[in-house]
Design a protein around this motif. Sequence first.
Motif, short mmCIF file in Angstrom:
data_model
loop_
_atom_site.label_atom_id
_atom_site.label_comp_id
_atom_site.label_asym_id
_atom_site.label_seq_id
_atom_site.Cartn_x
_atom_site.Cartn_y
_atom_site.Cartn_z
N SER A 57 5.26 10.39 -7.49
CA SER A 57 6.43 10.04 -8.30
C SER A 57 7.74 10.93 -8.22
O SER A 57 8.93 10.13 -8.25
N GLU A 58 7.42 12.15 -7.83
CA GLU A 58 8.98 12.98 -7.50
C GLU A 58 9.79 12.40 -6.24
O GLU A 58 11.00 12.19 -6.33
N LYS A 59 9.04 11.82 -5.43
CA LYS A 59 9.59 11.19 -4.16
C LYS A 59 10.16 9.93 -4.74
O LYS A 59 11.48 9.75 -4.51
N ARG A 60 9.60 9.17 -5.36
CA ARG A 60 9.97 7.73 -5.96
C ARG A 60 11.47 8.07 -6.79
O ARG A 60 12.29 7.35 -6.66
N THR A 61 11.43 9.07 -7.80
CA THR A 61 12.47 9.39 -8.40
C THR A 61 13.72 9.53 -7.69
O THR A 61 14.83 9.37 -7.85
N SER A 62 13.65 10.90 -6.42
CA SER A 62 14.56 11.34 -5.82
C SER A 62 15.00 10.00 -4.79
O SER A 62 16.40 10.09 -4.63
N TYR A 63 14.35 9.06 -4.28
CA TYR A 63 14.49 7.95 -3.72
C TYR A 63 15.52 7.08 -4.62
O TYR A 63 16.53 6.48 -4.07
N ASN A 64 14.93 6.81 -5.72
CA ASN A 64 15.80 5.69 -6.88
C ASN A 64 17.29 6.40 -6.84
O ASN A 64 18.05 5.83 -7.02
N GLN A 65 17.43 7.50 -7.23
CA GLN A 65 18.60 8.24 -7.47
C GLN A 65 19.46 8.05 -6.43
O GLN A 65 20.66 7.77 -6.59
N GLY A 66 19.01 8.34 -5.03
CA GLY A 66 19.76 8.22 -4.07
C GLY A 66 20.19 6.71 -3.90
O GLY A 66 21.61 6.72 -3.20
N ILE A 115 14.88 -7.63 -12.28
CA ILE A 115 13.88 -6.48 -13.03
C ILE A 115 13.19 -5.96 -12.00
O ILE A 115 12.10 -6.61 -11.68
N SER A 116 13.00 -4.70 -11.81
CA SER A 116 12.11 -4.23 -10.85
C SER A 116 10.44 -4.39 -11.07
O SER A 116 10.24 -4.37 -12.40
N PHE A 117 9.72 -4.65 -10.24
CA PHE A 117 8.39 -5.27 -10.45
C PHE A 117 7.57 -4.13 -9.71
O PHE A 117 7.86 -3.80 -8.51
N ARG A 118 6.50 -3.85 -10.43
CA ARG A 118 5.66 -2.99 -9.98
C ARG A 118 6.13 -1.68 -9.38
O ARG A 118 6.74 -0.97 -9.97
N ASP A 119 5.89 -1.54 -7.91
CA ASP A 119 6.31 -0.13 -7.48
C ASP A 119 7.80 -0.35 -6.64
O ASP A 119 8.38 0.45 -5.91
N GLU A 120 8.50 -1.47 -7.08
CA GLU A 120 9.73 -1.61 -6.35
C GLU A 120 10.64 -0.75 -6.70
O GLU A 120 10.44 0.06 -7.70
N VAL A 121 11.77 -0.70 -6.02
CA VAL A 121 12.94 0.46 -6.26
C VAL A 121 13.26 0.01 -7.59
O VAL A 121 13.37 -1.17 -8.14
N SER A 143 0.92 -1.05 0.11
CA SER A 143 0.05 -0.19 -0.06
C SER A 143 0.92 1.34 0.09
O SER A 143 0.71 2.08 -0.85
N LYS A 144 1.71 1.31 0.96
CA LYS A 144 2.79 2.49 0.88
C LYS A 144 3.50 2.64 -0.34
O LYS A 144 3.86 3.91 -0.89
N LEU A 145 3.90 1.64 -1.13
CA LEU A 145 4.60 1.71 -2.42
C LEU A 145 4.02 2.33 -3.38
O LEU A 145 4.19 2.88 -4.04
N SER A 146 2.68 1.77 -3.51
CA SER A 146 1.50 2.24 -4.38
C SER A 146 1.16 3.75 -4.01
O SER A 146 0.79 4.45 -5.22
N LEU A 147 1.45 4.33 -2.93
CA LEU A 147 1.04 5.77 -2.76
C LEU A 147 2.40 6.60 -2.75
O LEU A 147 2.07 7.84 -2.65
N LEU A 148 3.55 6.06 -2.87
CA LEU A 148 4.78 6.99 -3.18
C LEU A 148 4.45 7.81 -4.37
O LEU A 148 4.37 7.40 -5.53
#
Length: 188
Positions: free
Chosen positions: A20-29, A50-56, A13-18
Amino acid sequence: MNEKKWVRERIKSKLSLLESEKRTSYNQGILQQLQQLDEWKSANTIATPISFRDEVDTYELLTKAWEQNKTIAIPKTDFSTKEMSFHVITSLKELEYTKLGLLEPRSEEYRVTSSEIDLMIVPGLAFSKENGTRLGYGGGFYDRYLNDYTGPKISLAFPFQVIPTVPSEKHDVKVDKIVCPLQVITYK
């Protein structure tokens, strides 16, 4: 509902609600932290899903690895035997979608053994800050494979995926490190 199922649902649930901007920032970090690790720098062959659904996101990881002349091995699952093997790819064009929506190598060729893998990126939904226990999707594929793997096991996680403790069983394999956007948690 059992505890593992409850934690899986909460994290999904938390993954699906993350956002887009925060997800991009997290992935870069996460990618920046990963590339600073000695395990990454010294690895010639890196096994990663290979990342699946909302994973890193692991797509940028693949690009960086290929730019650094590293070999990438991607898992291929056999649901009839509940086993997993890793196969070298040199392009995303060598992947195909499975019936569960996973991207896996199209071919059975170019299989690598666990002893040929220098670094294993291990997926998961939740990770124990206490001891590196991981909670996956429940298929047990990685736990079975990792029983014979002796190299470094590293997971990539958004901050909310690292929780105080994760429900575990005797057969659950722990990771050596968890790479988050702003820190690396080390257990070995």
